[in-house]
Design a protein around this motif. Structure first.
Motif, PDB file in Angstrom:
ATOM      1  N   ARG A   1      48.124   0.661 -33.802  1.00 20.38           N
ATOM      2  CA  ARG A   1      49.239   0.208 -32.965  1.00 20.38           C
ATOM      3  C   ARG A   1      50.534   0.370 -33.737  1.00 20.38           C
ATOM      4  O   ARG A   1      50.709  -0.203 -34.818  1.00 20.38           O
ATOM      5  CB  ARG A   1      49.026  -1.269 -32.579  1.00 20.38           C
ATOM      6  CG  ARG A   1      50.164  -1.894 -31.819  1.00 20.38           C
ATOM      7  CD  ARG A   1      50.210  -1.412 -30.415  1.00 20.38           C
ATOM      8  NE  ARG A   1      51.297  -2.103 -29.699  1.00 20.38           N
ATOM      9  CZ  ARG A   1      51.600  -1.878 -28.455  1.00 20.38           C
ATOM     10  NH1 ARG A   1      50.926  -1.017 -27.750  1.00 20.38           N
ATOM     11  NH2 ARG A   1      52.586  -2.524 -27.891  1.00 20.38           N
ATOM     12  N   THR A   2      51.469   1.161 -33.207  1.00 18.79           N
ATOM     13  CA  THR A   2      52.762   1.373 -33.840  1.00 18.79           C
ATOM     14  C   THR A   2      53.878   0.659 -33.095  1.00 18.79           C
ATOM     15  O   THR A   2      54.980   0.544 -33.602  1.00 18.79           O
ATOM     16  CB  THR A   2      53.088   2.876 -33.920  1.00 18.79           C
ATOM     17  OG1 THR A   2      53.031   3.437 -32.612  1.00 18.79           O
ATOM     18  CG2 THR A   2      52.103   3.593 -34.826  1.00 18.79           C
TER      19      THR A   2
ATOM     20  N   SER B   1      53.893  -6.038 -31.204  1.00 16.10           N
ATOM     21  CA  SER B   1      52.682  -6.820 -30.958  1.00 16.10           C
ATOM     22  C   SER B   1      52.719  -7.429 -29.560  1.00 16.10           C
ATOM     23  O   SER B   1      53.784  -7.787 -29.054  1.00 16.10           O
ATOM     24  CB  SER B   1      52.555  -7.935 -31.991  1.00 16.10           C
ATOM     25  OG  SER B   1      52.323  -7.396 -33.275  1.00 16.10           O
TER      26      SER B   1
ATOM     27  N   HIS C   1      48.033  -6.185 -31.801  1.00 15.06           N
ATOM     28  CA  HIS C   1      48.999  -6.441 -32.862  1.00 15.06           C
ATOM     29  C   HIS C   1      49.386  -5.160 -33.590  1.00 15.06           C
ATOM     30  O   HIS C   1      48.534  -4.307 -33.867  1.00 15.06           O
ATOM     31  CB  HIS C   1      48.429  -7.458 -33.852  1.00 15.06           C
ATOM     32  CG  HIS C   1      48.073  -8.745 -33.183  1.00 15.06           C
ATOM     33  ND1 HIS C   1      49.009  -9.704 -32.879  1.00 15.06           N
ATOM     34  CD2 HIS C   1      46.901  -9.223 -32.714  1.00 15.06           C
ATOM     35  CE1 HIS C   1      48.428 -10.723 -32.274  1.00 15.06           C
ATOM     36  NE2 HIS C   1      47.139 -10.445 -32.161  1.00 15.06           N
ATOM     37  N   SER C   2      50.653  -5.051 -33.904  1.00 12.64           N
ATOM     38  CA  SER C   2      51.177  -3.899 -34.623  1.00 12.64           C
ATOM     39  C   SER C   2      50.462  -3.736 -35.960  1.00 12.64           C
ATOM     40  O   SER C   2      50.229  -4.704 -36.673  1.00 12.64           O
ATOM     41  CB  SER C   2      52.687  -4.083 -34.848  1.00 12.64           C
ATOM     42  OG  SER C   2      53.226  -2.940 -35.448  1.00 12.64           O
TER      43      SER C   2
ATOM     44  N   SER D   1      52.632   3.941 -27.749  1.00 12.95           N
ATOM     45  CA  SER D   1      52.711   2.895 -28.781  1.00 12.95           C
ATOM     46  C   SER D   1      51.537   2.941 -29.757  1.00 12.95           C
ATOM     47  O   SER D   1      51.296   1.990 -30.487  1.00 12.95           O
ATOM     48  CB  SER D   1      52.754   1.524 -28.120  1.00 12.95           C
ATOM     49  OG  SER D   1      53.925   1.406 -27.331  1.00 12.95           O
TER      50      SER D   1
END
Length: 61
Positions: free
Chosen positions: A14-15, A18, A25-26, A55
């Motif tokens: 994940r970029t 969050s 979550h990032s 994302s």
């Protein structure tokens, strides 16, 4: 620009921001369950809603 293709079992990180209400979550790695870029977006194992594939990036494991 070509559209990325995500396949079941791909590992993604994940970029984007969050989304704690979804448990996303990032910086965490997720596994692709299903992908339909035209209709519902990107589905990850353990996440109930489709997400924006922009994302996420492939995880370099």
């Amino acid at each position: 620009m070509t559209e990325r293709v995500f396949r079941q079992g791909d590992q993604l990180v994940r970029t984007g921001v969050s989304l704690p209400h979804l448990g996303v979550h990032s910086g965490q790695i997720y596994e692709v369950e299903d992908y339909d870029g035209e209709r519902d977006g990107l589905f990850l194992k353990g996440v109930a809603e489709g997400l924006d594939p922009a994302s996420f990036q492939p995880a370099d494991l």
